[in-house]
Design a protein around this motif. Sequence first.
Motif, short mmCIF file in Angstrom:
data_model
loop_
_atom_site.label_atom_id
_atom_site.label_comp_id
_atom_site.label_asym_id
_atom_site.label_seq_id
_atom_site.Cartn_x
_atom_site.Cartn_y
_atom_site.Cartn_z
N ASP A 201 0.79 -1.29 -0.08
CA ASP A 201 0.09 -0.01 -0.08
C ASP A 201 1.02 1.21 0.09
O ASP A 201 0.49 2.25 -0.69
CB ASP A 201 -0.95 0.02 1.21
CG ASP A 201 -2.09 -1.25 1.17
OD1 ASP A 201 -2.55 -1.08 0.21
OD2 ASP A 201 -1.96 -1.91 2.05
N LEU A 202 1.85 1.19 0.91
CA LEU A 202 2.76 2.50 0.94
C LEU A 202 4.32 1.93 0.66
O LEU A 202 4.53 0.61 1.14
CB LEU A 202 2.73 2.99 1.89
CG LEU A 202 1.46 4.01 2.05
CD1 LEU A 202 1.31 5.04 3.30
CD2 LEU A 202 1.24 5.03 0.95
N LEU A 203 5.31 2.85 0.38
CA LEU A 203 6.70 2.23 0.40
C LEU A 203 7.48 3.32 1.11
O LEU A 203 6.99 4.71 0.93
CB LEU A 203 6.92 2.38 -1.28
CG LEU A 203 6.26 1.65 -2.30
CD1 LEU A 203 6.90 1.70 -3.68
CD2 LEU A 203 6.02 -0.04 -1.76
N ASN A 204 8.51 2.83 1.65
CA ASN A 204 9.56 3.94 1.90
C ASN A 204 10.99 3.32 1.97
O ASN A 204 11.13 2.19 1.83
CB ASN A 204 9.34 4.45 3.17
CG ASN A 204 9.70 3.64 4.48
OD1 ASN A 204 9.29 2.34 4.59
ND2 ASN A 204 10.83 3.84 5.25
N THR A 205 11.79 4.22 1.76
CA THR A 205 13.13 3.73 1.86
C THR A 205 14.00 4.79 3.06
O THR A 205 13.24 5.55 3.57
CB THR A 205 13.96 4.07 0.58
OG1 THR A 205 15.29 3.52 0.78
CG2 THR A 205 14.30 5.41 0.18
N VAL A 206 15.05 4.32 3.24
CA VAL A 206 15.72 4.83 4.58
C VAL A 206 16.55 6.14 4.69
O VAL A 206 17.15 6.44 5.45
CB VAL A 206 16.54 3.64 5.14
CG1 VAL A 206 15.67 2.53 5.36
CG2 VAL A 206 17.68 3.18 3.89
N SER A 207 16.26 6.94 3.75
CA SER A 207 16.65 8.37 3.61
C SER A 207 15.87 8.95 2.41
O SER A 207 15.33 8.57 1.63
CB SER A 207 18.16 8.47 3.47
OG SER A 207 18.37 8.12 2.11
N LYS A 208 15.59 10.25 2.57
CA LYS A 208 14.93 11.29 1.66
C LYS A 208 15.80 11.27 0.37
O LYS A 208 15.21 11.07 -0.87
CB LYS A 208 14.74 12.40 2.11
CG LYS A 208 13.59 12.55 3.10
CD LYS A 208 13.25 13.94 4.08
CE LYS A 208 12.09 13.89 4.81
NZ LYS A 208 12.06 12.92 5.91
N ALA A 209 17.12 11.23 0.44
CA ALA A 209 17.96 11.35 -0.84
C ALA A 209 17.86 10.23 -1.42
O ALA A 209 17.88 10.20 -2.77
CB ALA A 209 19.17 11.88 -0.50
N TYR A 210 18.01 8.97 -0.92
CA TYR A 210 17.79 7.76 -1.49
C TYR A 210 16.72 7.54 -2.35
O TYR A 210 16.31 7.04 -3.41
CB TYR A 210 18.37 6.62 -0.42
CG TYR A 210 18.47 5.08 -1.26
CD1 TYR A 210 19.31 5.14 -1.94
CD2 TYR A 210 17.67 4.28 -0.96
CE1 TYR A 210 19.58 3.87 -2.74
CE2 TYR A 210 18.03 2.89 -1.39
CZ TYR A 210 18.82 2.73 -2.10
OH TYR A 210 19.00 1.45 -2.94
N GLY A 392 21.80 8.43 2.22
CA GLY A 392 21.60 8.93 3.72
C GLY A 392 22.86 9.73 4.19
O GLY A 392 22.93 10.47 5.13
N LEU A 393 23.81 9.58 3.51
CA LEU A 393 25.20 10.42 3.98
C LEU A 393 24.85 11.80 3.53
O LEU A 393 25.47 12.67 4.30
CB LEU A 393 26.38 9.84 3.33
CG LEU A 393 26.70 8.43 3.36
CD1 LEU A 393 27.75 7.73 2.55
CD2 LEU A 393 26.93 8.19 4.84
N ARG A 394 24.24 12.07 2.31
CA ARG A 394 23.93 13.45 1.97
C ARG A 394 23.06 14.13 2.93
O ARG A 394 23.02 15.22 3.31
CB ARG A 394 23.18 13.35 0.42
CG ARG A 394 22.95 14.81 0.02
CD ARG A 394 23.13 14.62 -1.55
NE ARG A 394 21.90 13.73 -2.17
CZ ARG A 394 20.87 14.06 -2.71
NH1 ARG A 394 20.45 15.45 -2.49
NH2 ARG A 394 20.17 13.16 -3.35
#
Length: 476
Positions: A201-210, A392-394
């Motif tokens: 239903d929803l997706l996410n990854t572990v940083s906004k930049a990624y 995530g480094l960014r």
Amino acid sequence: MKVLFVAYEVYPFAKVGGLADVAGTLPKFLKKLGVDIELVMPYHPGIENKDIISTGLELSTTRVEGGYVFDIFESTLPGSDVRIFLLRNEELIDSTEIYGGRDLGVQAMAFCDAVTSFAQGRSYDVVHINDWQTALVAPYFEDLDESAPATLLTIHNLGYQGAYSPDYFYRSGLSDRFFTYEGVLHYGKFNFLKSGLIYADLLNTVSKAYAEEIQTEEYGAGLHEVLRFRKGDLFGVLNGIDYDIYDPRTDTRLPYNFSVNNIDGKAKCKSALQQELKLEVSDRPLISLISRLVHQKGLDILSDVINEIVAHGVQVAILGTGDNHFESVFRSISKRCPDMVSVNLLFDQDLAQRIYAGSDMFLMPSLYEPCGLGQMFSMRYGTIPVVRYTGGLRDTVKEFDEQQMIGNGFGFTDYSGGALLEAVKRAVSYYDRKDIWRTIIKNAMETDCSWNRSADEYITLYNSLMNMRKEKSQNA
């Protein structure tokens, strides 16, 4: 709100990478914020924990060809009352390596099938799945009626997808309607991760930049068009670290403790670390790397310039295992310069903590980095990150600005040994200016990399899923 968190590795029960750290800490913070959360994972043969008990219950798959029976065990995450269930089938989950076994594809399918039944039996509102090994939970639920819980899929590393021949689809028990290029097929393979990307239903990854990067051809690992299609449902939420466990003021793994207001103990940690690693005990800058020694982590560009880094008077400490090529390269440098380079080809959590605390700088020259935890640990312990600005480094490392005296590290964008070397030189130039260096240390230690903010963002996603589920049932 009742949530089931599904992962193939959970620290301290089983750990290969950062997923285990997330799974072992995030649920505890969510529970403190009022979420009724439980976990489920496979019972890997290598797990040794005296606090795991049998529930005496069994769970059978209902879809996968052949059928499998899992015994259900139970424990809690250490230092909490968060329950974790472990599903055991010794014939299917048959390797001490977490991602080993005779057939990881069938293993993952059967586990997802079992989790689907487990979740239905316990009436969860949201099922939070992680990476390709658990991604089939989403299409299994999609194959049911509207009473199925809502699903959130977190992508920790898009590079690992679980792509298998179409035979595996026919063994999965999924309806034929899924067997299309708009569904689970990708370049002729049954792609487990794509299945989750399409049907969660929803997706996410572990940083906004990624989350932005993986929608591009360069970083999308062949799935960028799928992710662009789902961009309205794709979010970036940074990982965090447990500030109670990783606290330089109280960490018992360190020879000396210190704080942002009194960092004297950090210099003592450095001297002790130099002695332990058989490096020259001096005030030379000490830069460290704790990583899997693989191409993704930027080891090729580090190999290109490590001799020049050492020639600039910088000591280097490396901890990790990986590709034979990189192990050989770094081992040979250490033999030539034993008082300047220490290479430790193993995984040792306690030594890692001493390196985080005793180093001056921490290196992460990654080709890509979905989030990264190393830079968070290093900043918590006053060790300044030198990173490639990606993923995530960014999001977490900000270039030091002498004019405004803000920023917590140093970095580069171009993926090259030359760019890496220049970033190290910039860091070293400030290391030699002790008053400014203390400011950078303070900035780093005051950077908030805890789970507090990120846990709130996950609760927001869970609430959105609850609303979506309510609308779906009303429209049924």
